[in-house]
Write a protein that holds these residues in place. Structure first.
Motif, PDB file in Angstrom:
ATOM      1  N   TYR A  38       0.858  -1.182   0.000  1.00  0.00           N
ATOM      2  CA  TYR A  38       0.000   0.000   0.000  1.00  0.00           C
ATOM      3  C   TYR A  38       0.896   1.235   0.000  1.00  0.00           C
ATOM      4  O   TYR A  38       1.783   1.366   0.844  1.00  0.00           O
ATOM      5  N   ASP A  39       0.681   2.144  -0.934  1.00  0.00           N
ATOM      6  CA  ASP A  39       1.432   3.393  -0.988  1.00  0.00           C
ATOM      7  C   ASP A  39       0.507   4.549  -0.635  1.00  0.00           C
ATOM      8  O   ASP A  39      -0.502   4.777  -1.312  1.00  0.00           O
ATOM      9  N   GLY A  40       0.863   5.273   0.418  1.00  0.00           N
ATOM     10  CA  GLY A  40       0.017   6.365   0.880  1.00  0.00           C
ATOM     11  C   GLY A  40       0.423   7.708   0.324  1.00  0.00           C
ATOM     12  O   GLY A  40       1.549   7.895  -0.152  1.00  0.00           O
ATOM     13  N   ASN A  41      -0.487   8.661   0.387  1.00  0.00           N
ATOM     14  CA  ASN A  41      -0.208  10.016  -0.063  1.00  0.00           C
ATOM     15  C   ASN A  41       0.541  10.794   1.014  1.00  0.00           C
ATOM     16  O   ASN A  41       0.761  10.311   2.124  1.00  0.00           O
ATOM     17  N   GLU A  42       0.926  11.980   0.692  1.00  0.00           N
ATOM     18  CA  GLU A  42       1.640  12.864   1.611  1.00  0.00           C
ATOM     19  C   GLU A  42       0.644  13.802   2.273  1.00  0.00           C
ATOM     20  O   GLU A  42      -0.167  14.426   1.595  1.00  0.00           O
ATOM     21  N   ILE A  43       0.677  13.899   3.596  1.00  0.00           N
ATOM     22  CA  ILE A  43      -0.242  14.795   4.307  1.00  0.00           C
ATOM     23  C   ILE A  43       0.552  15.741   5.203  1.00  0.00           C
ATOM     24  O   ILE A  43       1.687  15.452   5.588  1.00  0.00           O
ATOM     25  N   TYR A  44      -0.067  16.874   5.508  1.00  0.00           N
ATOM     26  CA  TYR A  44       0.552  17.843   6.412  1.00  0.00           C
ATOM     27  C   TYR A  44      -0.106  17.698   7.778  1.00  0.00           C
ATOM     28  O   TYR A  44      -1.332  17.833   7.909  1.00  0.00           O
ATOM     29  N   VAL A  45       0.692  17.423   8.803  1.00  0.00           N
ATOM     30  CA  VAL A  45       0.142  17.199  10.142  1.00  0.00           C
ATOM     31  C   VAL A  45       0.305  18.426  11.029  1.00  0.00           C
ATOM     32  O   VAL A  45      -0.104  18.415  12.190  1.00  0.00           O
ATOM     33  N   GLY A  46       0.912  19.487  10.489  1.00  0.00           N
ATOM     34  CA  GLY A  46       1.115  20.702  11.271  1.00  0.00           C
ATOM     35  C   GLY A  46       2.535  20.789  11.789  1.00  0.00           C
ATOM     36  O   GLY A  46       3.341  19.857  11.633  1.00  0.00           O
ATOM     37  N   PRO A  47       2.893  21.914  12.403  1.00  0.00           N
ATOM     38  CA  PRO A  47       4.239  22.079  12.955  1.00  0.00           C
ATOM     39  C   PRO A  47       4.550  20.968  13.961  1.00  0.00           C
ATOM     40  O   PRO A  47       3.699  20.617  14.786  1.00  0.00           O
ATOM     41  N   ILE A  48       5.748  20.398  13.886  1.00  0.00           N
ATOM     42  CA  ILE A  48       6.106  19.327  14.811  1.00  0.00           C
ATOM     43  C   ILE A  48       7.459  19.626  15.449  1.00  0.00           C
ATOM     44  O   ILE A  48       8.285  20.359  14.904  1.00  0.00           O
ATOM     45  N   ASP A  49       7.668  19.041  16.620  1.00  0.00           N
ATOM     46  CA  ASP A  49       8.966  19.096  17.283  1.00  0.00           C
ATOM     47  C   ASP A  49       9.737  17.868  16.796  1.00  0.00           C
ATOM     48  O   ASP A  49       9.575  16.767  17.313  1.00  0.00           O
ATOM     49  N   PHE A  50      10.555  18.061  15.774  1.00  0.00           N
ATOM     50  CA  PHE A  50      11.194  16.930  15.108  1.00  0.00           C
ATOM     51  C   PHE A  50      12.090  16.139  16.061  1.00  0.00           C
ATOM     52  O   PHE A  50      12.103  14.896  16.038  1.00  0.00           O
ATOM     53  N   GLU A  51      12.848  16.824  16.895  1.00  0.00           N
ATOM     54  CA  GLU A  51      13.727  16.138  17.841  1.00  0.00           C
ATOM     55  C   GLU A  51      12.911  15.285  18.810  1.00  0.00           C
ATOM     56  O   GLU A  51      13.310  14.178  19.178  1.00  0.00           O
ATOM     57  N   SER A  52      11.752  15.801  19.227  1.00  0.00           N
ATOM     58  CA  SER A  52      10.881  15.053  20.131  1.00  0.00           C
ATOM     59  C   SER A  52      10.340  13.792  19.452  1.00  0.00           C
ATOM     60  O   SER A  52      10.272  12.724  20.062  1.00  0.00           O
ATOM     61  N   VAL A  53       9.969  13.919  18.191  1.00  0.00           N
ATOM     62  CA  VAL A  53       9.476  12.759  17.431  1.00  0.00           C
ATOM     63  C   VAL A  53      10.558  11.695  17.339  1.00  0.00           C
ATOM     64  O   VAL A  53      10.305  10.502  17.508  1.00  0.00           O
ATOM     65  N   LEU A  54      11.783  12.126  17.095  1.00  0.00           N
ATOM     66  CA  LEU A  54      12.900  11.197  16.988  1.00  0.00           C
ATOM     67  C   LEU A  54      13.130  10.457  18.304  1.00  0.00           C
ATOM     68  O   LEU A  54      13.299   9.225  18.320  1.00  0.00           O
ATOM     69  N   LYS A 274      -2.581   4.830  13.652  1.00  0.00           N
ATOM     70  CA  LYS A 274      -3.013   5.723  14.735  1.00  0.00           C
ATOM     71  C   LYS A 274      -2.201   5.471  16.002  1.00  0.00           C
ATOM     72  O   LYS A 274      -1.856   6.417  16.728  1.00  0.00           O
ATOM     73  N   GLU A 275      -1.882   4.215  16.253  1.00  0.00           N
ATOM     74  CA  GLU A 275      -1.047   3.904  17.408  1.00  0.00           C
ATOM     75  C   GLU A 275       0.350   4.485  17.228  1.00  0.00           C
ATOM     76  O   GLU A 275       0.940   5.029  18.171  1.00  0.00           O
ATOM     77  N   MET A 276       0.876   4.393  16.013  1.00  0.00           N
ATOM     78  CA  MET A 276       2.194   4.966  15.735  1.00  0.00           C
ATOM     79  C   MET A 276       2.163   6.482  15.918  1.00  0.00           C
ATOM     80  O   MET A 276       3.083   7.069  16.514  1.00  0.00           O
ATOM     81  N   PHE A 277       1.125   7.127  15.391  1.00  0.00           N
ATOM     82  CA  PHE A 277       0.994   8.579  15.542  1.00  0.00           C
ATOM     83  C   PHE A 277       0.962   8.959  17.030  1.00  0.00           C
ATOM     84  O   PHE A 277       1.613   9.919  17.453  1.00  0.00           O
ATOM     85  N   GLU A 278       0.192   8.212  17.806  1.00  0.00           N
ATOM     86  CA  GLU A 278       0.071   8.508  19.231  1.00  0.00           C
ATOM     87  C   GLU A 278       1.423   8.406  19.926  1.00  0.00           C
ATOM     88  O   GLU A 278       1.800   9.282  20.714  1.00  0.00           O
ATOM     89  N   LYS A 279       2.171   7.358  19.639  1.00  0.00           N
ATOM     90  CA  LYS A 279       3.456   7.162  20.287  1.00  0.00           C
ATOM     91  C   LYS A 279       4.488   8.196  19.844  1.00  0.00           C
ATOM     92  O   LYS A 279       5.429   8.492  20.586  1.00  0.00           O
TER      93      LYS A 279
END
Length: 299
Positions: A38-54, A274-279
């Protein structure tokens, strides 16, 4: 059936049978290795704290790869360009710089500066209509672009131009040389801004900028910003998020081997993402904006 005929029949059937067995087994092997995706499209999730995500991705035990850190040795150092620092906010570097030659010609001749994942700058002259570069641009234009981009004096620019011409005479396509000189990106950006009447900026997982003078393209820049891929496994299927520091996310799924033609229920793969997004600290409801293109992958 007499004995001679039987022998001839066996002589013919045995190799045919072996061939069928071989190719039949090969086909079974290919089917067993085949995978749906499955290949998904690109979406904008808003400003993120990239270091925090990492950090959260690492703490969650996800597989992480990608350009989490920009590699200065294989990309062009941008220096200080205020307009771009305001645009990207986070770190960024330059992957590719192109100048188009448009004097008295309709050909898309261009000169390119790129490291191509190595420490040296690669200078390429290319014309898709004349891959042997049989018709070089005017020396004056070439010398100007070389001097501007590499901060060379006239003698240095002339030496690089002669090397390009020599390489062009040896090849059946393009002309390419390498140099230890650095690209003076602030000078390049200033020149393209001052010489253009309009620009087109592409932002997202891919970031670039096109420069036009009266509808004729005169330049192009490709930028690289921090990005990571975050993957997890669910029911032997690999779920991946590509997260950009600019707040764009793309998703894809690679199903397990021998999955050709099989599908995953929508509510199942949405629950995993959704679980991945939450984490990762991203807004779960954004997962609903993904649209997936299913590929059964029958070879």
């Amino acid at each position: 059936m007499d004995k001679t005929l039987k022998i001839l029949l066996y002589i013919v059937l045995i190799p045919v049978g072996l061939i069928v067995l071989f190719y039949g087994g090969f086909a079974v092997l290919l089917i067993g290795m085949d995978q749906a995706s499955y290949d998904g499209n690109e979406i904008y999730v808003g400003p993120i704290d990239f270091e925090s995500v990492l950090v959260k991705a690492e703490e969650s035990g996800y597989d992480i790869s990608g350009d989490a850190r920009l590699n200065e040795s294989t990309l062009i150092e941008p220096g200080n360009v205020e307009a771009l620092e305001e645009r990207f906010e986070n770190d960024y570097m330059v992957y590719r710089v192109v100048f188009y030659y448009n004097e008295n010609t309709s050909d898309d001749t261009y000169i390119e500066f790129c490291k191509y994942e190595g420490p040296e700058v690669i200078i390429t002259l290319w014309n898709p209509d004349h891959p042997d570069v049989s018709d070089f641009p005017d020396d004056s234009w070439m010398l100007e672009m070389l001097g501007l981009s590499l901060e060379l004096n006239e003698t240095g620019s002339q030496e690089v131009l002669e090397r390009l011409k020599l390489e062009g005479s040896k090849r059946e396509w393009g002309a390419e040389v390498s140099t230890n000189e650095s690209v003076d990106f602030p000078a390049v950006y200033a020149y393209l801004n001052q010489s253009s009447t309009s620009t087109v900026v592409e932002s997202g997982m891919w970031n670039d900028e096109e420069f036009y003078r009266d509808r004729t393209q005169i330049g192009y820049i490709a930028y690289v910003i921090p990005e990571i891929t975050v993957s997890t496994s669910h029911k032997f299927n690999k779920y991946t998020l590509h997260v950009s520091s600019s707040g764009f996310v793309r998703a894809d799924i690679l199903m397990h081997r021998a999955s050709a033609g099989r599908k995953i229920p929508e509510d199942e793969y949405q629950a995993v993402f959704k679980e991945m997004f939450e984490k990762l600290g991203l807004h779960e409801e954004k997962v609903n904006e993904f649209e997936f293109e299913y590929n059964p992958s029958v070879w």
